[in-house]
Every structure is written in structure tokens, then in C-alpha cells.
Scaffold this active site. Structure first.
Site, PDB file in Angstrom:
ATOM      1  N   PHE A  34       0.804  -1.228   0.000  1.00  0.00           N
ATOM      2  CA  PHE A  34       0.000   0.000   0.000  1.00  0.00           C
ATOM      3  C   PHE A  34       0.832   1.271   0.000  1.00  0.00           C
ATOM      4  O   PHE A  34       0.350   2.323   0.414  1.00  0.00           O
ATOM      5  CB  PHE A  34      -0.969  -0.014   1.195  1.00  0.00           C
ATOM      6  CG  PHE A  34      -1.728  -1.309   1.327  1.00  0.00           C
ATOM      7  CD1 PHE A  34      -2.742  -1.610   0.428  1.00  0.00           C
ATOM      8  CD2 PHE A  34      -1.398  -2.242   2.298  1.00  0.00           C
ATOM      9  CE1 PHE A  34      -3.423  -2.816   0.510  1.00  0.00           C
ATOM     10  CE2 PHE A  34      -2.067  -3.451   2.378  1.00  0.00           C
ATOM     11  CZ  PHE A  34      -3.083  -3.741   1.488  1.00  0.00           C
ATOM     12  N   LEU A  90      -9.657  -6.227 -16.240  1.00  0.00           N
ATOM     13  CA  LEU A  90      -8.928  -7.385 -16.779  1.00  0.00           C
ATOM     14  C   LEU A  90      -9.260  -8.686 -16.069  1.00  0.00           C
ATOM     15  O   LEU A  90      -9.117  -9.757 -16.638  1.00  0.00           O
ATOM     16  CB  LEU A  90      -7.418  -7.117 -16.716  1.00  0.00           C
ATOM     17  CG  LEU A  90      -6.975  -5.871 -17.499  1.00  0.00           C
ATOM     18  CD1 LEU A  90      -5.464  -5.715 -17.436  1.00  0.00           C
ATOM     19  CD2 LEU A  90      -7.451  -5.922 -18.936  1.00  0.00           C
ATOM     20  N   LYS A 142     -12.739 -10.783 -10.836  1.00  0.00           N
ATOM     21  CA  LYS A 142     -12.622 -11.161  -9.418  1.00  0.00           C
ATOM     22  C   LYS A 142     -11.540 -10.360  -8.700  1.00  0.00           C
ATOM     23  O   LYS A 142     -11.787  -9.746  -7.659  1.00  0.00           O
ATOM     24  CB  LYS A 142     -12.323 -12.662  -9.306  1.00  0.00           C
ATOM     25  CG  LYS A 142     -12.292 -13.163  -7.874  1.00  0.00           C
ATOM     26  CD  LYS A 142     -11.992 -14.661  -7.805  1.00  0.00           C
ATOM     27  CE  LYS A 142     -13.262 -15.458  -8.091  1.00  0.00           C
ATOM     28  NZ  LYS A 142     -13.026 -16.911  -7.908  1.00  0.00           N
ATOM     29  N   THR A 143     -10.315 -10.347  -9.263  1.00  0.00           N
ATOM     30  CA  THR A 143      -9.243  -9.643  -8.561  1.00  0.00           C
ATOM     31  C   THR A 143      -9.481  -8.126  -8.591  1.00  0.00           C
ATOM     32  O   THR A 143      -9.117  -7.421  -7.647  1.00  0.00           O
ATOM     33  CB  THR A 143      -7.859  -9.974  -9.163  1.00  0.00           C
ATOM     34  OG1 THR A 143      -7.863  -9.661 -10.554  1.00  0.00           O
ATOM     35  CG2 THR A 143      -7.514 -11.431  -8.965  1.00  0.00           C
ATOM     36  N   GLU A 199      -5.808   2.102  -6.322  1.00  0.00           N
ATOM     37  CA  GLU A 199      -5.954   3.177  -5.348  1.00  0.00           C
ATOM     38  C   GLU A 199      -7.246   3.959  -5.482  1.00  0.00           C
ATOM     39  O   GLU A 199      -7.644   4.676  -4.557  1.00  0.00           O
ATOM     40  CB  GLU A 199      -4.734   4.101  -5.451  1.00  0.00           C
ATOM     41  CG  GLU A 199      -3.475   3.292  -5.184  1.00  0.00           C
ATOM     42  CD  GLU A 199      -2.193   4.072  -5.317  1.00  0.00           C
ATOM     43  OE1 GLU A 199      -1.777   4.673  -4.333  1.00  0.00           O
ATOM     44  OE2 GLU A 199      -1.607   4.057  -6.409  1.00  0.00           O
TER      45      GLU A 199
HETATM   46 MO1  MOS Z   1       1.128   3.280  -3.843  1.00  0.00          MO
HETATM   47  S1  MOS Z   1       0.488   4.370  -2.234  1.00  0.00           S
HETATM   48  O1  MOS Z   1       1.754   4.331  -4.984  1.00  0.00           O
HETATM   49  O2  MOS Z   1       2.023   1.998  -3.377  1.00  0.00           O
END
Ligand code: MOS
Length: 785
Positions: free
Chosen positions: A275, A663, A666-667, A737
């Protein structure tokens, strides 16, 4: 985060806006594998314990390290007493600034658009155990190595440090008048002024003008930062490191230890979430290598949860002003967004807090300004949606406030102000179907059927809220190698990071579609600097960056196979142009006569070749300079607030997204949901408590730093437009994000709808909703909607 900054500057100089348009990707509408909800290829190894994470490798003779961190924010070490630690059972070495191996300060990431060459990816260039200076409370001052982890941790507790304490800069609030302009804000200027926003605000028929605050956040990925360092007899270093960018670690460590980068190998096969917290190289990785060198054995340094709070930066707090002025018909006349955040002297970094305001709504008069204040703290860093995640709290709350003032439906207000071109850059949008996402979301959520004002169920008051999401499309250059084997299998290789997003799965889906092979015949090798250099897993860019390079590498291999096929043969592919072919059924087939073609295996075997391979680099992101490119979304939230306790429970959520082509159903949904869940945490509970007297983080554990648990999260519906963007490979945008952006505003807006209380400071905890602590009750004001 990568060489992108240097490249971007050169590209702009080369006149990126005159790029030639390419034909859309021929796979934009292919659906054999792309878009399908395939299970994660790394799912089974992970749940069965077969997947090895960085702390799980067991080189022979492994020793364990623990860190000692400073308890003051600024000053210098007067004396460090390691005698007791050295005497403790099992201890192999205690390394401090007095006896550490020679290390250069780590090269830090230069500002995005500075044009400086990227030599490393540290968050700051402060030396690690390089001198006696202390720059933040929690800075490593010693690392203890022992035969076992328990011995190392116990011995670390015996290290005693005396400090000369100096006054520290610790209060964001007190020092904010000293704020300065950052170099840039993710490549955009910190200050933008179009027209006369302040004057027009004063002349607007309806205006809102408020200050919003968001707190410090810390990284709490499931896997805390961990590394194992192994030096070989030739001075080479192998590192197993939990990172978002193996090449960044390689280059940083090579610079610190004055090694040729080729002497450093970094491996990160599996990473348990990141993250943004594992995008930079932090001290722990450098300390691990230094400790291994000092004791002459492989060393593991796995940070405790608390140590992650001390050594690894997080999201900076923000103070933001958003002022919106509108005509009576809802058209925005003036839009002002100013944002302040702390950062650090040795690695100043501004989050793109104002990004949503730059690119979301039309207004004739716009004023954007971002500033940073230097504090003595661990360097702040990217954290999912760095900037937009908290900037959207202010902007999207303000839009909601304006909608109430105007008595316009908040979705309608967005439709009224939907721009036809980018409001600040003036560029055309590459692909923007935000209003469609709003409409589809409203339909499925039942937005227009919602009751006109707050509803009640026993002691719970119920409300609904919406907020928009926006996140920029970023693409870093990446190199991918593709090999096709005579047995009909293929292998895609790049150093990419799989931090749990579904990267490996999606890359396999794409290559299978591209090559016309069964998905089970395609392999993906990643997470190793012995492989071609991938883009970092950050800024939601990795998937598309890799897909583009894979597309080009596949094209090269297929062309070579085609020329082999036509070589001295009168076979079905002799003399056929590449663009008259389709990849399917394990080979290349003519589009004019679908029966005519050959499998890759047949061609390779005929020429006595076991395999053929090619590699390609996805070039500069010219498209993002010519077009305004973003992912979009609209969040719909229903929640209830308990009128006695102020408790907020989310009852219903729908995220409706427009992120180009999806794409893997699910993911992708999992990414969107993960972002929304992280946003629920930011809205209702996450808050790092930073003691402004000592600079110490006082809640460095998951017991006191709250994140959502299963019962805090309702079922989350995800829908998306799935409309390809013809300016990206297979039409996809980033999705990592966008999910978190807008979430806290949607919750704040729903809380207002339920209670009539406008909370402009996150997190929305109970105390902020109880207006009379004595009576412990939420007074519900009946507001019109
Ligand atoms: Mo991200 S917050 O650009 O890993």
C-alpha cells in the site's frame, strides 16, 4: 519512484504532445480470458503455506536481528552502553554508529519532475547508523544480532542510550505558518491559479468555505517489513526483502555499500500487502545487510508491528480549505483548494492532496495551493491513494455541502459541473465515463428512491451519502521477456512485485489471450532482480505497464515465429503479413482463411528450436502527457448512527467505477473492495496518535490503532463501466488506489444526511457526534435534502 522523473522531463522536452496516435489495441475487445474472474494463481500456494515470504527463507547459519530505536525526537547520542547486551546469551554482535560497517547515505527518490536521475528509492538520505545524530523519535540507534530472535530482542532491551536532547519541531499546528512550497505535487505544480477565484467566491450566489482535517496514518500491511541478507564470499549480496520494487532496493543497497548493482540480488516472490509502505527502502533493509556483514552470517531482520510504526513512515496529516462558489443553477464559479501537510527536511514529499480538485469539475476560476511544513518525524510516505484519499474528503464533502445549500441532488450537481476537458491542464480526457458510472450506480443503489430526509429505526438514525473518486493514470517504463516453447507453453518474465493484488494472475490471462494459448500453458516469473526490470508496484501502474511491455514482447516473438514459419516453406503462413494473422489455438492463423495456420510448437519443432524469446520495454508515458487520464468512481453509502452512543455502522455500500477495461472481474473487485475497506477505516477509526511533546507515536499497535474488522464491513457491491480506453494497452486503467478515494467523504456525507452533523475532521469517532457528552446523545437535526 523510478527513473520516471528523468524520463518525463526529457519527454516533455521532446514535445510529447505531438505523439502519433496508435491504433487501439487489437485485444481491446478480446474476452477469452481477459475480464474473466479467474482465481488467483498464487491463491493456493498462499493458503496452503507453500508461498514463501521474505522472513520465511532459511539460509544456512541464519542469525536474527532486533533494532533499538531512539526515544527522543532530536539531538545526539551522548553515550551508548552495549556492554550488557554483548554479554547476553547468544549475542553475535551489537552494531551502533560506533562500529557499523562503512555505509554511504542512501540515495533518496528525487522529486517527481525534477529531472534528477534516480539512484535509489530511500525516503530520505539520512545516513543509517552513520553518526550520533537523532532526527526522529524511533530512529534506529543499534541493531543486535543473536542466534535466536528471542535472544536478539532480549539483548536489544539491555542497550542503554544517553542523549543530548535538542529542541524539536513537532507541532504541525504551531509551525504551519512556516509552510513552504514543495518542489512539485506528483509532477504537477504546487500552485495553480486560473482566473480570480477569491474574488469570484465573494460574488457567488451560493458559497461554502470550510476547513477540513485528516490525521496521520500508519502502514499496517498484514506482513510487517522483513528482510534476510546473505553476503557471499565474493562480496555479493542477496536480499530477500518485502518490497514493492526489487530494483529500487538493489540500486539503493548497491549505493549504500558501494557495490556494482550487478552484485546485489533482491528477491521478493510474495509480499503480504504494501500500500505504499514498501515502496521506499527503509532503514530496516539497510540495517539487515549491515548486520549480516558485521557478523559474517546471513541475518534476518523482521520488524515487529511496533517497529514498523517507528521506522516506516505513513500518511501525513492534512489541513485543507475548500471553498466553492456557485451560481443559483449550480454551476461552479469559483473553486479553491489549499492544503497543508507536514513532511521532513531530508526527504520532503507532498501528497497529491489537490489532485481531485484539479481534474474533477468545471469552474471558471480555480485556485490550488499546496504547502509542506518540515517536522522532526519519521519521513512521511505514500499510502494508498496518497493525496486523493484524503484530498477527496475535503473536496467531496464540500461538494455535498454545496448541494445542500443549493437544494440540488448531489449527483445532479456533479452532472452540472462535468467538464468537457480537463479543468486545469486543458487536455482532452482519454476516456471519461464518470457520469455513466454515477447513473449506473444510482440505479443499482436506488439513490433516487431514497427517503427525503433522515430515517429512523429504533434508536438508529439512517442516512445515505455519495462521493466521487478520482485517481490519476500513471505508467512507469517496464521490461518484459516472453518465451514460447516448442511444447506449446509460454513464460512471461519480469521482476514485478506481487503484493497480493492479482498481478501474476492478470499477467498470465493477458499473455494467454495475446498468444492464443490455453491459460494453463502460460507461466509468469517475477519478484527477482535476475529478471528484466519491471515497473514498481505503485501508483496503480504496474498491471498496465507490464501488459504494454508484454504486448510488445509477444508481438516480437510472434513475428520471429512467423518468419521462421515462412522460411523456406510453402506452408500456410508463407508470405502472410503479420497483421493478417490471429493468435489462437496455440499458434498463428490467417484471418482470411481461418483453417490456415500453424501452432507455435509445430513451427519451432520443424526448425529444431526448443524455444524462442524476445523482450520489450514499454516506453515513456507520452499518453499521460497528451491526455488527462484518470480512473473514476462514485461511492454510494448507507449507514446508521446510534443516537445514544454516536456509533456509526455502515449498512450498505456500492462502488460504481469507470477505470477503462477490467482485466479480471474477481481480482479487480477485490482491489476495489480493499480500497473501500481501507477508506472505511480512514473515515471511522484510523488515527496515529503523535505526541507533540516528544514526537513519539503512542499507539503503535493494532490494539490501539484501529483498522476495520470483518464486522465493521458490510457487503460491498462493485460495478464498473468496463469501457476500454483506446490510449492504453488493452484499454485498462489502474485500479489499486481509486477504491479508497472518496470513501471518507461518502461516509461523512451520509452521517450528515442521518444526523444533520457535518464532521470536517477525520476520523468520525463517537465523541464528534455526541454534542452533549453529559446526556450522551446525538441530537438529530432534520435537514432538507
Ligand atoms: Mo502506492 S500508495 O503508490 O504503493
Amino acid at each position: 519512484m523510478s527513473t520516471i522523473s528523468r524520463l518525463l522531463v526529457r519527454a516533455v522536452a521532446a514535445g510529447a504532445r505531438f505523439i502519433r496516435e496508435k491504433a487501439p489495441d487489437p485485444l481491446r475487445d478480446a474476452h477469452t480470458y481477459l475480464g474473466k474472474p479467474l482465481n488467483r494463481v498464487d491463491g493456493r500456494p498462499k493458503v496452503t503455506g507453500q508461498a514463501r515470504f521474505s522472513a520465511e527463507f532459511r539460509p544456512k547459519n541464519l542469525a536474527y536481528a532486533a533494532v533499538v530505536t531512539s526515544t527522543i525526537a532530536k539531538g545526539r547520542i551522548r553515550q551508548i552502553d552495549t556492554a550488557a547486551a554483548q554479554q547476553a546469551a547468544g549475542v553475535l554482535g551489537v552494531i551502533t554508529n560506533e562500529n557499523a560497517p562503512t555505509m554511504k547515505p542512501p540515495p533518496k527518490v528525487p522529486p517527481f519532475s525534477s529531472g534528477e536521475q534516480v539512484k535509489g528509492t530511500a525516503a530520505t538520505d539520512l545516513p543509517v547508523l552513520g553518526n550520533a545524530m537523532i532526527y526522529w523519535n524511533g530512529q534506529p540507534v543499534a541493531v543486535v544480532v543473536a542466534e535466536t530472535l528471542e535472544q536478539a530482542e532480549y539483548a536489544a532491551s539491555l542497550v542503554h542510550v544517553d542523549y543530548d536532547v535538542q529542541p524539536a519541531r513537532l507541532s504541525f499546528h504551531v509551525l504551519k505558518h512556516e509552510a513552504t512550497k514543495p518542489y512539485d505535487v506528483l509532477g504537477e505544480p504546487p500552485h495553480v491559479e486560473i482566473g480570480h477565484a477569491e474574488a469570484q467566491l465573494a460574488h457567488s450566489a451560493v458559497a461554502v468555505d470550510h476547513v477540513y482535517r485528516t490525521p496521520r496514518h500508519n502502514h499496517n500491511a498484514m506482513e510487517p517489513h522483513a528482510a534476510i541478507a546473505v553476503w557471499d564470499e565474493h562480496g555479493g549480496l542477496t536480499l530477500y526483502d518485502s518490497t514493492q520494487y526489487v530494483y529500487g532496493v538493489r540500486d539503493t543497497l548497491a549505493a549504500v555499500f558501494s557495490l556494482d548493482p550487478g552484485k546485489v540480488r533482491v528477491i521478493a516472490h510474495h509480499v503480504g500487502g504494501s500500500f505504499g509502505g514498501k515502496g521506499n527502502v527503509w532503514d530496516n533493509t539497510i540495517l539487515c545487510a549491515a548486520a549480516a556483514r558485521a557478523v559474517g552470517r546471513p541475518v534476518q531482520l523482521a520488524l515487529s508491528r511496533e517497529a514498523v510504526f517507528r521506522l516506516v513512515g505513513g500518511r501525513a496529516p492534512t489541513e485543507q480549505r475548500v471553498a466553492l462558489g456557485a451560481d443559483p443553477d449550480g454551476r461552479l464559479r469559483a473553486m479553491i483548494h489549499t492544503a497543508l501537510q507536514p513532511s521532513v527536511e531530508h526527504g520532503p514529499q507532498a501528497d497529491a492532496i489537490t489532485a481531485s480538485t484539479r481534474h474533477s469539475y468545471t469552474a471558471e476560476h480555480i485556485l490550488i495551493d499546496q504547502r509542506i511544513v518540515s517536522l522532526d518525524m519519521v519521513a512521511n510516505t505514500a499510502m494508498r491513494g496518497p493525496g486523493p484519499a484524503v484530498g477527496s474528503f475535503a473536496l467531496e464533502s464540500a461538494i455535498d455541502e454545496l448541494a445542500y445549500e443549493l437544494r440540488v441532488d448531489p449527483l445532479e450537481l456533479r452532472r452540472i459541473n462535468e467538464p468537457s476537458k480537463d479543468p486545469t491542464s486543458g487536455h482532452s480526457f482519454s476516456s471519461r465515463h464518470f457520469i455513466e458510472a454515477c447513473d449506473r450506480g444510482a440505479e443499482q443503489f436506488g439513490w433516487r428512491q431514497r427517503p427525503p430526509r433522515s430515517q429512523r429505526n429504533g434508536q438508529w438514525v439512517i442516512g445515505q451519502g455519495v462521493a466521487a473518486a478520482l485517481y490519476h493514470v500513471v505508467r512507469f517504463p517496464a521490461v518484459v521477456r516472453v518465451r514460447i516453447n516448442a511444447d506449446g507453453t509460454a513464460l512471461v518474465q519480469t521482476s514485478a512485485q506481487e503484493n497480493g493484488m492479482g498481478t501474476a494472475t492478470v499477467q498470465i490471462q493477458h499473455a494467454a489471450e495475446r498468444l492464443g494459448l490455453p491459460v494453463e500453458n502460460v507461466g509468469f516469473e517475477y519478484g527477482d532482480t535476475n529478471l528484466p526490470k519491471s515497473a514498481p508496484a505503485g501508483a496503480s501502474n504496474q498491471t498496465v505497464a507490464l501488459v504494454q511491455a508484454t504486448r510488445d514482447a509477444c508481438g516480437k516473438v510472434q513475428r520471429e515465429i512467423l518468419s521462421l514459419a515462412g522460411n523456406g516453406s510453402d506452408g500456410p503462413l508463407a508470405g502472410v503479413a503479420f497483421n493478417r494473422l490471429q493468435a489462437r489455438d496455440g499458434g498463428l492463423f490467417r484471418t482470411d482463411d481461418r483453417r490456415q495456420g500453424e501452432t507455435y510448437g509445430a513451427i519451432l519443432k520443424r526448425h529444431g528450436r526448443a524455444w524462442i524469446e524476445a523482450q520489450a520495454e514499454s516506453g515513456l508515458p507520452f499518453e499521460t502527457m497528451k491526455y488527462s487520464m484518470h480512473s473514476y468512481g462514485m461511492h454510494f453509502c448507507e449507514l446508521r448512527v446510534h443516537e445514544q452512543t454516536g456509533e456509526v455502522r455502515i449498512s450498505r455500500w456500492l462502488g460504481s467505477f469507470d477505470c477503462g477495461r477490467i482485466l479480471n472481474a474477481k481480482t479487480a473487485s477485490s482491489q476495489f473492495r480493499g480500497g473501500i475497506i481501507m477508506g472505511i477505516g480512514a473515515a471511522l477509526m484510523e488515527e496515529t496518535l503523535f505526541d507533540e511533546r516528544s514526537g513519539r507515536i503512542v499507539n503503535p499497535s493494532l490494539a490501539e490503532y484501529h483498522v476495520p474488522v470483518h464486522l465493521d464491513v458490510p457487503h460491498i457491491d462493485i460495478i464498473y463501466t468496463d469501457i476500454p480506453d483506446d490510449h492504453t494497452a488493452v484499454g485498462a486503467h489502474g485500479i489499486g488506489e481509486i477504491g479508497i478515494t472518496g470513501v471518507s467523504a461518502a461516509i461523512a456525507n451520509a452521517v450528515f444526511n442521518a444526523t444533520g452533523k457535518r464532521i470536517r475532521e477525520l476520523p468520525i469517532t463517537l465523541d464528534k457526534l455526541l454534542d452533549d457528552p453529559a446526556s450522551s446523545a446525538v441530537t438529530v437535526k432534520n435537514q432538507a435534502s
